[in-house]
Enzyme design. Sequence first.
Site, PDB file in Angstrom:
ATOM      1  N   LYS A 166       0.848  -1.216   0.000  1.00  0.00           N
ATOM      2  CA  LYS A 166       0.000   0.000   0.000  1.00  0.00           C
ATOM      3  C   LYS A 166       0.869   1.246   0.000  1.00  0.00           C
ATOM      4  O   LYS A 166       2.062   1.186   0.320  1.00  0.00           O
ATOM      5  CB  LYS A 166      -0.911  -0.022   1.233  1.00  0.00           C
ATOM      6  CG  LYS A 166      -0.156  -0.014   2.561  1.00  0.00           C
ATOM      7  CD  LYS A 166      -1.080  -0.329   3.730  1.00  0.00           C
ATOM      8  CE  LYS A 166      -0.288  -0.341   5.036  1.00  0.00           C
ATOM      9  NZ  LYS A 166      -1.040  -0.912   6.154  1.00  0.00           N
ATOM     10  N   TYR A 192      15.575  31.630   5.552  1.00  0.00           N
ATOM     11  CA  TYR A 192      14.386  32.371   6.000  1.00  0.00           C
ATOM     12  C   TYR A 192      14.409  32.579   7.517  1.00  0.00           C
ATOM     13  O   TYR A 192      14.739  31.661   8.268  1.00  0.00           O
ATOM     14  CB  TYR A 192      13.117  31.574   5.678  1.00  0.00           C
ATOM     15  CG  TYR A 192      12.773  31.517   4.208  1.00  0.00           C
ATOM     16  CD1 TYR A 192      12.531  32.675   3.487  1.00  0.00           C
ATOM     17  CD2 TYR A 192      12.663  30.295   3.563  1.00  0.00           C
ATOM     18  CE1 TYR A 192      12.192  32.601   2.146  1.00  0.00           C
ATOM     19  CE2 TYR A 192      12.332  30.216   2.230  1.00  0.00           C
ATOM     20  CZ  TYR A 192      12.100  31.373   1.527  1.00  0.00           C
ATOM     21  OH  TYR A 192      11.758  31.310   0.208  1.00  0.00           O
TER      22      TYR A 192
END
Length: 410
Positions: free
Chosen positions: A76, A303
Amino acid sequence: MITASESCPDTAPAPIADSPADCVATTAPQQVAGILPSVAPLRPAWVEIDLKRLKRNFELINQDKPAGLKVLSVVKDDGYGHGAFRVACTALECGANFLALSTLEEAMNLRDRGVKCRLLLLGDRQASELSWCVAHDLTCCVSDLETVQLIERLAASSGKRVPVHVKINTGMNRYGVRWTEAAELAQHICATKSLTLEGVLSHFAQSDETDKTYANLQLSRFNEALQQVDQRCATIQLRHLCNSGGFLDLPQARFDMVRLGILPLGVFPSAVCRRIPGIEAVMSVKARIAAIQWLRPGESVGYGMRYTAVSTRRIAVLPLGYGDGFPRVRNQGCALIHGQRAPLVGGVAMDAVTVDITDIPAATLWDEAVVMGRQGNDEISVHEMARLKGSVSYDVLTAWRSRLPRVYLT
Ligand SMILES: *Cc1c(COP(=O)(O)O)cnc(C)c1O
């Protein structure tokens, strides 16, 4: 200086478009750039999947388990980010009897790629999915009579005898029929011509921790339900309860088949479960140094100025970030460069991570950095990444996004 045609070859160096139609390229790339190779270069950041290790892990598991015990390989979420198709092929090559997926789309993708083996869909199906499941020979887990009756009708009208697995809720309390009510549902299935009760399963809420109290409670409820099913139906071929943790630590719960997701990928489900020697992580995440900066004392990087150099520092920029699934940490974690740990400085941006390479003077532009995995004698393990992220190994594996190309070592 960068001209418009260099930076954006399929756009004429034209005025700014007034309408969407004006944005459509009128010049083919070849006409601007000359003949391009048919495949564009991969970006210098990627996920590496070592299929030889995957195969070895499956072989080590095969040696560890009793010969008759069947293996269902859980692929999955794109094989936990490793590529469902490639993991599936290796699993089948190593003798897996079944594959399991979570969604109809995942299963159809494998069928579209020519995978013909048995596929089990975990979880419950919506009514609208059932005809697709029957048409594509996808085996469903069932936990209520309505779904069973819908499959029954579809099976009868397609002239197939359709196998189903009854999902029993023994304490996970997500999917499944309560263990005390499982026999009734099972009996209905056994009595129906167009259906076969091929399997009965349940799922552990906790199988890889030291305390097995709850797992043993679930096991006893599963056994109780099986006993009642046995009284009403012929022998069930596939009784299955174990995930990787259960397979490792609860041999009394293995029954006919185990469902293995994370273990063949070389990652143990927890820090305390049993180890199989030689099992190694299949996935690594790598990037090349895309830029190098010198910071003077007092200068900051990235940043928010989250890191300020107290002395002269040499900083490498790795061209991947939280947009690729890298945890959004700051001043935490590291990358391996020349086999040494380069600490992460500043924050993680969408497309960039900055690491301090002052103590790795040999590091140069485009050198390979390992963000997760092994380099030299050191390793940044999946579990180490999970601690950094405040999460679990499963989340780390599946979080690497598809924009990081998968490179397969065969
Ligand atoms: C995901 C899943 C597994 C596999 O679990 P691992 O711990 O990765 O081995 C097994 N069974 C069910 C029902 C699952 O959803």
